[in-house]
Enzyme design. Structure first.
Site, PDB file in Angstrom:
ATOM      1  N   MET A 284       6.391  -6.916 -16.366  1.00 27.68           N
ATOM      2  CA  MET A 284       6.814  -5.748 -15.247  1.00 27.68           C
ATOM      3  C   MET A 284       8.388  -5.753 -15.258  1.00 27.68           C
ATOM      4  O   MET A 284       9.162  -6.630 -15.121  1.00 27.68           O
ATOM      5  CB  MET A 284       6.278  -6.205 -13.686  1.00 27.68           C
TER       6      MET A 284
ATOM      7  N   HIS B 176      -3.815   3.546 -18.747  1.00 24.48           N
ATOM      8  CA  HIS B 176      -3.298   2.409 -17.961  1.00 24.48           C
ATOM      9  C   HIS B 176      -3.804   2.702 -16.511  1.00 24.48           C
ATOM     10  O   HIS B 176      -3.386   3.813 -16.105  1.00 24.48           O
ATOM     11  CB  HIS B 176      -1.998   2.434 -18.065  1.00 24.48           C
TER      12      HIS B 176
ATOM     13  N   MET C 256      -3.705  -5.293  -9.416  1.00 18.65           N
ATOM     14  CA  MET C 256      -2.264  -5.833  -8.459  1.00 18.65           C
ATOM     15  C   MET C 256      -3.146  -6.115  -7.310  1.00 18.65           C
ATOM     16  O   MET C 256      -2.879  -5.269  -6.348  1.00 18.65           O
ATOM     17  CB  MET C 256      -1.282  -4.647  -8.397  1.00 18.65           C
TER      18      MET C 256
ATOM     19  N   SER D  62       0.253   5.931 -17.647  1.00 22.77           N
ATOM     20  CA  SER D  62      -0.216   5.470 -16.222  1.00 22.77           C
ATOM     21  C   SER D  62      -0.824   6.441 -15.407  1.00 22.77           C
ATOM     22  O   SER D  62      -0.040   7.396 -15.169  1.00 22.77           O
ATOM     23  CB  SER D  62       0.749   4.586 -15.513  1.00 22.77           C
TER      24      SER D  62
ATOM     25  N   ASP E 246       5.892  -2.379 -17.962  1.00 20.96           N
ATOM     26  CA  ASP E 246       5.545  -1.422 -17.191  1.00 20.96           C
ATOM     27  C   ASP E 246       6.349  -0.950 -16.024  1.00 20.96           C
ATOM     28  O   ASP E 246       6.667  -1.984 -15.294  1.00 20.96           O
ATOM     29  CB  ASP E 246       3.968  -2.064 -16.648  1.00 20.96           C
TER      30      ASP E 246
ATOM     31  N   HIS F 157      -4.836  -2.687 -14.893  1.00 15.87           N
ATOM     32  CA  HIS F 157      -3.884  -3.636 -14.499  1.00 15.87           C
ATOM     33  C   HIS F 157      -4.204  -3.795 -12.797  1.00 15.87           C
ATOM     34  O   HIS F 157      -4.192  -3.028 -11.939  1.00 15.87           O
ATOM     35  CB  HIS F 157      -2.651  -2.734 -14.505  1.00 15.87           C
TER      36      HIS F 157
ATOM     37  N   MET G 197      -4.722  -1.327  -6.853  1.00 18.95           N
ATOM     38  CA  MET G 197      -3.580  -1.786  -6.018  1.00 18.95           C
ATOM     39  C   MET G 197      -4.669  -2.082  -4.790  1.00 18.95           C
ATOM     40  O   MET G 197      -5.252  -1.074  -4.068  1.00 18.95           O
ATOM     41  CB  MET G 197      -2.590  -1.202  -5.564  1.00 18.95           C
TER      42      MET G 197
ATOM     43  N   ASP H 110      -3.937   1.441 -12.504  1.00 15.31           N
ATOM     44  CA  ASP H 110      -3.337   0.582 -11.706  1.00 15.31           C
ATOM     45  C   ASP H 110      -4.022   0.373 -10.448  1.00 15.31           C
ATOM     46  O   ASP H 110      -4.344   1.528  -9.697  1.00 15.31           O
ATOM     47  CB  ASP H 110      -1.924   1.276 -11.298  1.00 15.31           C
TER      48      ASP H 110
END
Ligand code: DX5
Ligand code: ZN
Length: 215
Positions: free
Chosen positions: A137, A33, A68, A8, A171, A66, A37, A35
């Site tokens: 998760m 990965h 979010m 990540s 994760d 990913h 957000m 992330d």
């Protein structure tokens, strides 16, 4: 199942992304990965499509994005254009799950559904035939560096029993010990942020995680 390690980038040095990506390639990372957000679905803001597009230019490892974010449906095209190879979004988001999966697939990308620790894994069952991966998760989404929640392992066992062939990703809080715990439960795709980038030798850590996941 093939074991895959997905470092990540959330825990990497954002001032030196190219160097950090090279460490991942050197260590044999199977995925990268990323992330995303929005400060709304989770109480934190990270990177968006332009940063991912810039990273894509200097990395050949497939990108595992990913999301979010509260409204993944509206942003699928941006992340596909940025170079996502697989897009995970949360079943708890506000977007229509069916429509969002269709949008990802029709853009030529692989789709994955993510569940927070408190969400029963059965909620993904109606969509399994169109998913390449399910992300369970193992921490509350939003921040790196949290402790692995052992309480999520029964969900992995349950899903692996139902689907012997699907990729199951974990994760949050994955390190040299918890990678074995999650692997034993049935996970085969492991995201690791702090474990990789806070270690002295990220490339070696990726190799160690892969070895320990098989135990
Ligand atoms: C958390 C993110 C994770 C995070 C994991 O919301 O989805 O991908 O980077 O970080 P570590 O491995 O440090 O728990
Ligand atoms: Zn993540």
């Amino acid at each position: 199942m093939e074991i895959k390690i997905s470092p990540s980038m959330l825990a990497s040095d954002y001032a030196n992304l190219q160097t950090e990506l090279e460490k991942c390639e050197k260590g044999g990372a199977d995925l990268i990965h990323l992330d995303v957000m929005d400060g709304h679905f989770v109480p934190n803001i990270s990177i968006g499509a332009p940063v991912i597009a810039a990273m894509k230019k200097v990395c050949t490892v497939p990108f595992d994005v990913h999301l979010m974010i509260s409204d993944p449906y509206s942003y699928i095209d941006d992340f596909v254009k940025a170079g996502a190879d697989i897009i995970s979004f949360h079943i708890e988001s506000d977007s229509d799950t069916d429509k969002t999966i269709d949008k990802i697939l029709s853009a030529g990308c692989k789709a994955a559904l993510a569940v927070k620790p408190a969400t029963p894994v059965e909620e993904v069952y109606p969509y399994l035939d169109r998913l390449s991966m399910v992300l369970v998760m193992t921490v509350e989404p939003g921040f790196g560096g949290q402790s692995f929640m052992h309480s999520t392992m029964p969900k992995i066992r349950q899903l692996r029993e139902k689907c012997p062939d699907i990729d199951i990703q974990v994760d949050g809080g994955i390190n040299t010990d918890t990678v074995s715990v999650a692997g034993e439960a049935g996970a085969n795709v492991f995201v690791a942020g702090s474990a990789v980038f806070k270690s002295e030798d990220p490339a070696m850590m990726i190799k160690t995680l892969k070895t320990n996941a098989r135990r």
